[in-house]
Design an enzyme around this catalytic site. Structure first.
Site, mmCIF file in Angstrom:
data_model
loop_
_atom_site.group_PDB
_atom_site.id
_atom_site.type_symbol
_atom_site.label_atom_id
_atom_site.label_comp_id
_atom_site.label_asym_id
_atom_site.label_seq_id
_atom_site.Cartn_x
_atom_site.Cartn_y
_atom_site.Cartn_z
ATOM 1 N N ARG A 114 0.843 -1.198 0.000
ATOM 2 C CA ARG A 114 0.000 0.000 0.000
ATOM 3 C C ARG A 114 0.874 1.242 0.000
ATOM 4 O O ARG A 114 1.985 1.229 0.521
ATOM 5 C CB ARG A 114 -0.873 0.035 1.261
ATOM 6 C CG ARG A 114 -2.180 -0.700 1.145
ATOM 7 C CD ARG A 114 -3.005 -0.505 2.392
ATOM 8 N NE ARG A 114 -2.355 -1.028 3.577
ATOM 9 C CZ ARG A 114 -1.701 -0.312 4.474
ATOM 10 N NH1 ARG A 114 -1.641 1.001 4.361
ATOM 11 N NH2 ARG A 114 -1.144 -0.884 5.503
ATOM 12 N N TYR A 264 -1.578 -3.623 -6.607
ATOM 13 C CA TYR A 264 -1.334 -4.389 -5.384
ATOM 14 C C TYR A 264 -2.379 -4.203 -4.287
ATOM 15 O O TYR A 264 -2.716 -3.079 -3.915
ATOM 16 C CB TYR A 264 0.046 -4.025 -4.800
ATOM 17 C CG TYR A 264 0.559 -5.149 -3.925
ATOM 18 C CD1 TYR A 264 1.305 -6.184 -4.481
ATOM 19 C CD2 TYR A 264 0.244 -5.228 -2.574
ATOM 20 C CE1 TYR A 264 1.729 -7.244 -3.710
ATOM 21 C CE2 TYR A 264 0.667 -6.292 -1.802
ATOM 22 C CZ TYR A 264 1.411 -7.293 -2.370
ATOM 23 O OH TYR A 264 1.823 -8.350 -1.621
ATOM 24 N N LYS A 273 -9.535 -1.845 1.928
ATOM 25 C CA LYS A 273 -9.208 -0.681 2.744
ATOM 26 C C LYS A 273 -9.975 0.563 2.278
ATOM 27 O O LYS A 273 -10.434 1.367 3.100
ATOM 28 C CB LYS A 273 -7.698 -0.429 2.745
ATOM 29 C CG LYS A 273 -6.892 -1.632 3.265
ATOM 30 C CD LYS A 273 -7.264 -1.970 4.680
ATOM 31 C CE LYS A 273 -6.949 -3.386 5.102
ATOM 32 N NZ LYS A 273 -5.611 -3.673 5.541
ATOM 33 N N HIS A 293 -10.332 -1.738 11.550
ATOM 34 C CA HIS A 293 -9.282 -2.648 11.074
ATOM 35 C C HIS A 293 -9.086 -3.740 12.132
ATOM 36 O O HIS A 293 -8.120 -3.720 12.888
ATOM 37 C CB HIS A 293 -7.993 -1.830 10.870
ATOM 38 C CG HIS A 293 -6.904 -2.546 10.139
ATOM 39 N ND1 HIS A 293 -5.586 -2.169 10.244
ATOM 40 C CD2 HIS A 293 -6.915 -3.600 9.278
ATOM 41 C CE1 HIS A 293 -4.835 -2.959 9.488
ATOM 42 N NE2 HIS A 293 -5.614 -3.832 8.897
ATOM 43 N N SER A 315 -1.157 -3.277 10.462
ATOM 44 C CA SER A 315 -0.823 -4.209 9.383
ATOM 45 C C SER A 315 0.416 -5.024 9.748
ATOM 46 O O SER A 315 1.381 -4.487 10.296
ATOM 47 C CB SER A 315 -0.560 -3.431 8.102
ATOM 48 O OG SER A 315 -1.707 -2.686 7.768
ATOM 49 N N CYS A 317 0.872 -7.216 12.061
ATOM 50 C CA CYS A 317 1.122 -7.334 13.498
ATOM 51 C C CYS A 317 0.340 -8.478 14.142
ATOM 52 O O CYS A 317 0.223 -8.534 15.372
ATOM 53 C CB CYS A 317 0.830 -6.012 14.205
ATOM 54 S SG CYS A 317 2.032 -4.746 13.794
ATOM 55 N N ASP A 340 -9.386 -9.234 9.198
ATOM 56 C CA ASP A 340 -8.834 -7.906 8.891
ATOM 57 C C ASP A 340 -9.791 -6.745 9.154
ATOM 58 O O ASP A 340 -9.349 -5.678 9.542
ATOM 59 C CB ASP A 340 -8.393 -7.875 7.421
ATOM 60 C CG ASP A 340 -7.387 -6.766 7.121
ATOM 61 O OD1 ASP A 340 -6.379 -6.672 7.843
ATOM 62 O OD2 ASP A 340 -7.615 -5.987 6.177
HETATM 63 P P1 GTP Z 1 -2.283 -7.442 7.717
HETATM 64 O O1 GTP Z 1 -2.857 -8.488 6.826
HETATM 65 O O2 GTP Z 1 -1.183 -6.669 7.079
HETATM 66 O O3 GTP Z 1 -3.315 -6.522 8.279
HETATM 67 O O4 GTP Z 1 -1.500 -8.218 8.894
HETATM 68 P P2 GTP Z 1 -1.983 -9.046 10.180
HETATM 69 O O5 GTP Z 1 -2.240 -8.118 11.303
HETATM 70 O O6 GTP Z 1 -3.055 -9.984 9.796
HETATM 71 O O7 GTP Z 1 -0.658 -9.867 10.563
HETATM 72 P P3 GTP Z 1 -0.339 -11.435 10.475
HETATM 73 O O8 GTP Z 1 -1.193 -12.254 11.377
HETATM 74 O O9 GTP Z 1 -0.308 -11.824 9.054
HETATM 75 O O10 GTP Z 1 1.127 -11.478 11.066
HETATM 76 C C1 GTP Z 1 2.178 -10.739 10.507
HETATM 77 C C2 GTP Z 1 3.499 -11.305 10.941
HETATM 78 O O11 GTP Z 1 3.581 -11.330 12.380
HETATM 79 C C3 GTP Z 1 3.730 -12.749 10.482
HETATM 80 O O12 GTP Z 1 5.049 -12.876 10.031
HETATM 81 C C4 GTP Z 1 3.502 -13.551 11.731
HETATM 82 O O13 GTP Z 1 4.253 -14.744 11.737
HETATM 83 C C5 GTP Z 1 3.933 -12.606 12.848
HETATM 84 N N1 GTP Z 1 3.190 -12.885 14.108
HETATM 85 C C6 GTP Z 1 1.848 -13.039 14.233
HETATM 86 N N2 GTP Z 1 1.498 -13.349 15.506
HETATM 87 C C7 GTP Z 1 2.657 -13.382 16.214
HETATM 88 C C8 GTP Z 1 2.972 -13.648 17.588
HETATM 89 O O14 GTP Z 1 2.094 -13.925 18.418
HETATM 90 N N3 GTP Z 1 4.277 -13.570 17.928
HETATM 91 C C9 GTP Z 1 5.259 -13.276 17.025
HETATM 92 N N4 GTP Z 1 6.519 -13.225 17.456
HETATM 93 N N5 GTP Z 1 5.009 -13.039 15.723
HETATM 94 C C10 GTP Z 1 3.733 -13.084 15.317
HETATM 95 C C1 SPV Z 2 -2.866 -4.257 5.453
HETATM 96 O O1 SPV Z 2 -1.854 -3.681 5.023
HETATM 97 O O2 SPV Z 2 -3.408 -3.960 6.543
HETATM 98 C C2 SPV Z 2 -3.447 -5.358 4.667
HETATM 99 C C3 SPV Z 2 -2.920 -5.579 3.320
HETATM 100 O O3 SPV Z 2 -4.359 -6.015 5.129
HETATM 101 S S1 SPV Z 2 -3.610 -4.509 2.137
HETATM 102 O O4 SPV Z 2 -4.834 -5.148 1.641
HETATM 103 O O5 SPV Z 2 -2.640 -4.373 1.056
HETATM 104 O O6 SPV Z 2 -3.925 -3.240 2.718
HETATM 105 MN MN MN Z 3 -4.841 -5.350 7.297
#
Ligand code: GTP
Ligand code: SPV
Ligand code: MN
Length: 650
Positions: A114, A264, A273, A293, A315, A317, A340
């Site tokens: 993004r 993307y 979003k 979010h 994002s 996290c 999400d």
């Molecule tokens: P967006 O799709 O961008 O909104 O991201 P998200 O908030 O859904 O994050 P996601 O669950 O995909 O995790 C992002 C990264 O954080 C990945 O590489 C995970 O492996 C890592 N991660 C998630 N949960 C944990 C946790 O509890 N501990 C640690 N150390 N890493 C984590």
């Molecule tokens: C984020 O960045 O919080 C996402 C991926 O979930 S995107 O759809 O590219 O915004």
């Molecule tokens: Mn997201």
């Protein structure tokens, strides 16, 4: 294939009328509507199924972008097959023969995330979009654009932007088709990759047009172009885009989105979003609900009682991971409603109910493995589009965090298409590489995930990546304190956005890139929720605190169920907490760590260093002053004052 000429006279008349009042008036006058339409054939789909308002919108976009052909998406599998063949031919995707109906797309390396800095909201007055900052401090809570500049931006980019290409019309529903909480959009795009992704991420196709015809006919207008008109015989790039001139525009007053130059994720899948959060938050403000979010999960305790929890993390996290978690605490079960976005509204009984407006997961690939997220691994190897992951010589995928066993003995090609080995010194998959997969395939999808009424929310978690100072979990004293906690959220930057390096950035409510209106007004709206119904309890979590040696102090993932267990017991009213200057902490022994593998240093995990919190409070104060200024609600300012006073006494 059907071949119908679009453009009966009535459509042209309507389109002309609506042209005057709408956003897309940038088409230079010399475009001859009638001629354009005559030359244009509908090469797929049924133009008669479009409502007059949709036809008018399509006509405007045709007049502006001048595509060669029109494709009206029906949402069928046959359509997907056809688009996949087309993308194969164009080199946009390659098949992943190891799995069932899975594909890999490699983007232009300049189009991988993004672009917050190129994302704008257009309102008559600037302060409707962003807080007025004192002393002209550059604002970080969104970008405003004037009507004139928006029109100029469109006029510089869109005329003729689809020449030689096909324009796709995607009718889609955010939320289950026909549900009273759902909203409809029409995305117009020249990217078949976007069409395929939208068919996974939203409910798309003819069934949505039927609802439009029967209902009030309202829809959010979403125009997207990758900005690479075909010129003569020159071959099209495999990932068409125009990164230099990328721009993402929103006009809440007209429920309208215009996006140019990027293919993307959040830049191009406009239901996500742009619609569900930016435009969604403005609709939610008007109608008295929340567009956030947030993931939504259901958790059942060993006694068989179930609650639903929503959680806002920035994002990359951990939302997807928490939403699909496999609890390590015996007897607990987690089920996934969404990973999400949450739309939350009080019902007539004053219960806050949430729906996931999406239909798929666009999840971060790196870090996803059998150990961290087995449920995702059981979801994503069918009917999935992978973007910017690495590929293996046996037709599979690879990314950082996959174990040797998962990867096998095959050789690896990185996301840029180059041979890769562990010694390459660079990641094989782009850090923001993703899978786009149907939510219904998730083995723990919640039975109520498509319930038109939504699921009742008992707790809201805020969280972020905080390597220092912030404990594993703490609870807000009351609603206003919780709103303050959301406003004060900070997190280390990640690859999901364009920011370079790891800095601790303010990311209030994990919404900084997604606010559709002034953050001060957003805070007032959140505060007002307390008057509308029974508000859930609010917590702050941090899975990412590190030791002095830089190691995570908490194993995270399935062990986060131990935090959810404490949240669950607090929701049930168990007195398992003690007060601290920053909020309520689990009392001695209240966090269930029994049976955890390896020793966890709870003292370090929950330590509250006075200097850190003095500094944190100062940072928050400076941020509120510089970024929110006069728009900061008094109740939030008062919470900061109370925090400072309590920290001073530490
Ligand atoms: P967006 O799709 O961008 O909104 O991201 P998200 O908030 O859904 O994050 P996601 O669950 O995909 O995790 C992002 C990264 O954080 C990945 O590489 C995970 O492996 C890592 N991660 C998630 N949960 C944990 C946790 O509890 N501990 C640690 N150390 N890493 C984590
Ligand atoms: C984020 O960045 O919080 C996402 C991926 O979930 S995107 O759809 O590219 O915004
Ligand atoms: Mn997201």
């Amino acid at each position: 294939m059907k071949c119908i000429k679009l453009c009966p006279k009535s459509i042209i008349v309507q389109a002309r009328k609506s042209l005057k009042s709408q956003l897309l008036v940038a088409a230079p006058k010399h475009y001859n509507f009638r001629l354009i339409c005559r030359a244009l054939s509908v090469n797929y789909g049924d133009a008669k199924a479009l409502t007059p308002a949709v036809k008018a919108y399509v006509e405007q976009c045709v007049s502006l972008c001048q595509p060669d052909q029109l494709h009206i998406c029906d949402g069928s599998q046959a359509e997907s097959k056809q688009l996949q063949q087309l993308m194969l031919k164009q080199g946009t995707i390659v098949p992943l023969s190891k799995y069932e109906n899975c594909w890999l797309a490699r983007t232009n390396p300049a189009d991988v995330a993004r672009v917050e800095s190129k994302t704008f909201i257009c309102t008559p007055r600037k302060e409707q979009t962003v807080p007025v900052t004192p002393n002209a401090t550059p604002g970080t809570l969104g970008n405003w654009i004037s009507e004139a500049d928006l029109q100029a931006a469109i006029a510089e980019r869109f005329p003729g932007s689809m020449k030689g290409r096909t324009m796709y019309v995607i009718p889609f529903s955010m939320g289950p088709v026909g549900s009273p909480l759902s909203k409809i959009g029409i995305e117009i795009t020249d990217s078949p990759y976007v069409v395929e992704s939208m068919k996974i991420m939203t409910r798309a196709g003819s069934k949505v047009l039927q609802v439009l015809q029967q209902g009030d006919g309202q829809f959010v207008k979403c125009l997207h172009s990758v900005g690479t008109p075909a010129s003569g015989t020159q071959a099209q790039p495999s990932w068409p885009c125009d990164p230099e001139r990328t721009i993402i525009l929103h006009k809440p007053a007209d429920n309208e989105i215009v996006s140019y130059g990027s293919g993307y994720g959040g830049n191009s899948l406009l239901g996500k979003k742009c619609f569900a959060l930016r435009i969604g938050s403005t609709i939610a403000k008007r109608e008295g609900w929340l567009a956030e979010h947030m993931l939504i999960l259901g958790i059942t305790n060993p006694q068989g009682k179930k609650i639903y929890v929503a959680a806002a993390f920035p994002s990359a996290c951990g939302k997807t991971n928490l939403a699909m978690m496999t609890p390590t605490l015996p007897g607990y079960k987690v089920e996934c409603v969404g990973d999400d976005i949450a739309w939350m509204k009080f019902d007539s009984k004053g219960v806050l109910r949430a729906i996931n407006p999406e239909n798929g997961f666009f999840g971060v690939a790196p870090g996803t493995s059998r150990t961290t997220n087995p449920i995702a691994m059981d979801t994503i190897f069918r009917n999935t589009v992978f973007t910017n992951v690495a590929s293996t010589s046996d037709g599979g995928v690879y990314w950082e965090g996959m174990s040797a066993a998962e990867m096998g003995s095959a050789s690896i090609t990185d996301w840029l298409g180059k041979p890769w080995s562990k010694d390459s010194g660079k990641p094989a998959a782009h850090p923001n590489s993703r899978f786009c997969t149907p939510a219904a395939q998730c083995p723990i999808i919640d039975p109520a995930w498509e319930d038109a009424a939504g699921v009742p929310i008992s707790a809201i978690l805020f969280g972020g990546r905080r390597p220092a100072g912030v404990p594993l979990v703490y609870e807000a004293r009351d609603w206003a304190h919780g709103v303050f906690m959301g406003a004060a959220m900070r997190s280390e930057s990640t690859a999901a956005a364009e920011h370079k390096g790891k800095m601790i950035m303010h990311d209030p409510f994990a919404m900084r890139p997604f606010f559709g209106y002034n953050f001060g007004d957003y805070l007032s709206h959140w505060l007002s929720m307390e008057q509308r119904g029974q508000v859930p309890k609010i917590f702050h979590v941090n899975w990412f605190r590190k030791s002095d040696e830089g190691k995570f102090l908490w194993p995270g993932f399935g062990d986060n169920s131990r935090v959810l267990d404490w949240v669950f017991r607090r929701v049930q009213g168990e007195q398992c907490y003690e007060e601290s200057p920053i909020g309520r902490l689990p009392s001695e022994g209240a966090l269930n760590v029994s049976g955890m593998q390896g020793k966890v240093d709870l003292t370090q995990l929950f330590e509250l260093p006075k200097e850190f919190w003095q500094q944190e409070a100062k940072e928050i104060e400076a941020y509120f002053k510089a970024q929110v200024g006069e728009h900061l609600p008094k109740a939030v300012a008062a919470q900061l004052g109370e925090l400072k006073a309590r920290v001073a006494k530490m």
